[in-house]
Motif scaffolding. Structure first.
Motif, mmCIF file in Angstrom:
data_model
loop_
_atom_site.group_PDB
_atom_site.id
_atom_site.type_symbol
_atom_site.label_atom_id
_atom_site.label_comp_id
_atom_site.label_asym_id
_atom_site.label_seq_id
_atom_site.Cartn_x
_atom_site.Cartn_y
_atom_site.Cartn_z
ATOM 1 N N GLY A 140 24.153 -54.562 8.646
ATOM 2 C CA GLY A 140 24.142 -53.585 8.199
ATOM 3 C C GLY A 140 24.131 -52.111 9.151
ATOM 4 O O GLY A 140 24.241 -51.954 10.102
ATOM 5 N N VAL A 141 24.672 -50.719 8.053
ATOM 6 C CA VAL A 141 25.235 -49.723 8.300
ATOM 7 C C VAL A 141 24.320 -48.871 9.254
ATOM 8 O O VAL A 141 23.223 -48.794 8.394
ATOM 9 C CB VAL A 141 26.185 -49.099 7.575
ATOM 10 C CG1 VAL A 141 26.282 -47.221 8.025
ATOM 11 C CG2 VAL A 141 27.588 -49.546 7.243
ATOM 12 N N ARG A 142 23.937 -48.488 10.623
ATOM 13 C CA ARG A 142 22.878 -47.827 10.528
ATOM 14 C C ARG A 142 23.102 -46.597 10.317
ATOM 15 O O ARG A 142 23.970 -45.472 10.531
ATOM 16 C CB ARG A 142 23.338 -47.627 12.402
ATOM 17 C CG ARG A 142 22.583 -47.009 13.009
ATOM 18 C CD ARG A 142 22.269 -47.388 14.418
ATOM 19 N NE ARG A 142 21.638 -46.433 15.573
ATOM 20 C CZ ARG A 142 21.128 -46.439 16.955
ATOM 21 N NH1 ARG A 142 22.246 -46.815 17.771
ATOM 22 N NH2 ARG A 142 20.799 -45.725 17.522
ATOM 23 N N ALA A 143 21.558 -46.345 9.526
ATOM 24 C CA ALA A 143 21.836 -44.881 8.859
ATOM 25 C C ALA A 143 21.802 -43.538 10.447
ATOM 26 O O ALA A 143 21.187 -44.288 11.022
ATOM 27 C CB ALA A 143 20.462 -44.717 8.052
ATOM 28 N N PRO A 144 21.728 -42.362 9.992
ATOM 29 C CA PRO A 144 22.079 -40.868 10.726
ATOM 30 C C PRO A 144 20.207 -41.295 10.673
ATOM 31 O O PRO A 144 19.788 -41.257 9.429
ATOM 32 C CB PRO A 144 22.776 -40.612 10.602
ATOM 33 C CG PRO A 144 23.332 -40.438 8.933
ATOM 34 C CD PRO A 144 22.951 -41.761 9.003
ATOM 35 N N ALA A 145 19.438 -40.654 11.981
ATOM 36 C CA ALA A 145 18.028 -40.452 12.272
ATOM 37 C C ALA A 145 17.460 -39.706 11.177
ATOM 38 O O ALA A 145 18.786 -37.909 11.655
ATOM 39 C CB ALA A 145 18.124 -40.330 13.343
ATOM 40 N N PRO A 146 16.381 -39.843 10.647
ATOM 41 C CA PRO A 146 16.368 -38.569 9.661
ATOM 42 C C PRO A 146 16.077 -36.829 10.060
ATOM 43 O O PRO A 146 14.860 -36.895 11.300
ATOM 44 C CB PRO A 146 15.197 -38.952 8.884
ATOM 45 C CG PRO A 146 14.361 -39.965 9.056
ATOM 46 C CD PRO A 146 16.120 -40.249 10.572
ATOM 47 N N GLU A 147 15.927 -35.869 9.201
ATOM 48 C CA GLU A 147 14.773 -34.816 10.493
ATOM 49 C C GLU A 147 13.852 -34.269 10.678
ATOM 50 O O GLU A 147 13.159 -35.100 9.119
ATOM 51 C CB GLU A 147 16.127 -33.738 9.901
ATOM 52 C CG GLU A 147 15.726 -32.139 10.676
ATOM 53 C CD GLU A 147 16.252 -30.743 10.314
ATOM 54 O OE1 GLU A 147 15.966 -30.167 10.145
ATOM 55 O OE2 GLU A 147 17.852 -31.087 9.828
ATOM 56 N N VAL A 148 13.058 -34.586 11.301
ATOM 57 C CA VAL A 148 12.095 -34.372 11.082
ATOM 58 C C VAL A 148 11.521 -32.651 11.036
ATOM 59 O O VAL A 148 11.261 -31.987 12.238
ATOM 60 C CB VAL A 148 11.171 -35.016 12.862
ATOM 61 C CG1 VAL A 148 9.174 -35.286 12.604
ATOM 62 C CG2 VAL A 148 11.570 -36.734 12.821
ATOM 63 N N VAL A 149 10.772 -32.196 10.748
ATOM 64 C CA VAL A 149 10.248 -30.858 10.159
ATOM 65 C C VAL A 149 8.263 -30.457 10.893
ATOM 66 O O VAL A 149 7.864 -31.924 10.173
ATOM 67 C CB VAL A 149 9.967 -30.388 9.549
ATOM 68 C CG1 VAL A 149 9.975 -29.404 9.208
ATOM 69 C CG2 VAL A 149 11.731 -30.226 8.884
ATOM 70 N N ASP A 189 3.582 -26.386 10.579
ATOM 71 C CA ASP A 189 2.629 -25.082 11.128
ATOM 72 C C ASP A 189 2.040 -26.808 12.517
ATOM 73 O O ASP A 189 0.872 -26.239 12.758
ATOM 74 C CB ASP A 189 1.553 -24.950 9.960
ATOM 75 C CG ASP A 189 2.133 -24.574 8.650
ATOM 76 O OD1 ASP A 189 3.059 -23.871 9.137
ATOM 77 O OD2 ASP A 189 1.498 -25.285 7.723
ATOM 78 N N GLY A 190 3.317 -27.031 12.904
ATOM 79 C CA GLY A 190 2.602 -27.750 14.305
ATOM 80 C C GLY A 190 1.338 -28.760 13.859
ATOM 81 O O GLY A 190 1.094 -29.389 15.156
ATOM 82 N N ASN A 191 1.587 -29.193 13.017
ATOM 83 C CA ASN A 191 0.318 -30.377 12.594
ATOM 84 C C ASN A 191 0.866 -31.904 13.037
ATOM 85 O O ASN A 191 1.718 -33.178 12.877
ATOM 86 C CB ASN A 191 -0.050 -30.637 11.265
ATOM 87 C CG ASN A 191 -0.613 -31.633 11.036
ATOM 88 O OD1 ASN A 191 -1.336 -32.593 11.727
ATOM 89 N ND2 ASN A 191 -0.984 -31.551 9.457
ATOM 90 N N LEU A 192 0.451 -32.263 14.436
ATOM 91 C CA LEU A 192 1.249 -33.060 14.683
ATOM 92 C C LEU A 192 0.797 -34.595 14.587
ATOM 93 O O LEU A 192 2.138 -35.528 14.473
ATOM 94 C CB LEU A 192 0.013 -33.411 16.532
ATOM 95 C CG LEU A 192 0.395 -32.662 17.275
ATOM 96 C CD1 LEU A 192 0.128 -32.759 18.950
ATOM 97 C CD2 LEU A 192 2.575 -32.530 17.711
ATOM 98 N N ARG A 193 -0.430 -35.279 13.359
ATOM 99 C CA ARG A 193 -0.232 -35.789 12.509
ATOM 100 C C ARG A 193 0.197 -35.950 11.615
ATOM 101 O O ARG A 193 1.428 -37.272 11.653
ATOM 102 C CB ARG A 193 -2.289 -35.752 12.333
ATOM 103 C CG ARG A 193 -2.835 -36.379 12.939
ATOM 104 C CD ARG A 193 -4.265 -36.438 12.506
ATOM 105 N NE ARG A 193 -5.397 -36.468 13.177
ATOM 106 C CZ ARG A 193 -6.615 -35.917 13.410
ATOM 107 N NH1 ARG A 193 -6.738 -34.830 12.593
ATOM 108 N NH2 ARG A 193 -7.232 -36.132 14.735
ATOM 109 N N ALA A 194 1.097 -35.173 10.982
ATOM 110 C CA ALA A 194 2.326 -34.914 9.798
ATOM 111 C C ALA A 194 2.755 -35.668 10.331
ATOM 112 O O ALA A 194 4.348 -37.012 10.444
ATOM 113 C CB ALA A 194 2.385 -33.353 9.504
ATOM 114 N N VAL A 195 3.546 -35.134 11.922
ATOM 115 C CA VAL A 195 4.758 -35.308 12.559
ATOM 116 C C VAL A 195 4.691 -37.435 12.750
ATOM 117 O O VAL A 195 6.144 -37.689 13.151
ATOM 118 C CB VAL A 195 5.024 -34.852 14.338
ATOM 119 C CG1 VAL A 195 5.861 -35.276 14.845
ATOM 120 C CG2 VAL A 195 5.380 -33.429 14.186
#
Length: 115
Positions: A84-93, A96-102
């Motif tokens: 399978g083709v390796r997709a580029p890594a998604p950009e993580v935004v 507001d510095g919320n580490l749980r969201a990261v």
């Protein structure tokens, strides 16, 4: 075959790998544009370092092109069918510095990568 003075699992520079397979460095850079599975580590100054799995993939690509007579397109199809083709890594935004969201975004990206 490892470069002289390097362990078998050590990172290889583009020059070392090019010498090992007998191809010029620009060919390896070209292959990176044609095969999304080939993604060496890049450091400052855009220096490329190939991991063990990258070295194995480069050797396989070289073998298919040089020894088996495949075209670039043929090797692309073969590799895409196998893994399978390796997709580029998604950009993580970071909202507001919320580490749980990261953490949640990274966990979702890992789940997507496994599929």
């Amino acid at each position: 075959m490892a470069a002289p003075g390097k362990a078998a699992g050590a990172l290889r520079t583009i020059g070392e790998l090019a010498d090992e397979i007998g191809r010029p460095q620009h060919i390896l850079r070209y292959w990176e544009t044609r095969f999304p599975q080939l993604r060496p580590l890049t450091r400052a100054g855009n220096r490329r370092y190939y991991r063990t799995e990258d070295v194995a993939l480069v050797r396989r690509i070289h073998h298919l092109l040089a020894d088996q007579g495949y075209t670039i397109r043929g090797v692309q199809k073969l590799l895409a069918e196998e893994k399978g083709v390796r997709a580029p890594a998604p950009e993580v935004v970071v909202p507001d510095g919320n580490l749980r969201a990261v953490r949640d975004a990274l966990a979702e990206a890992l789940r997507d990568d496994r599929d």
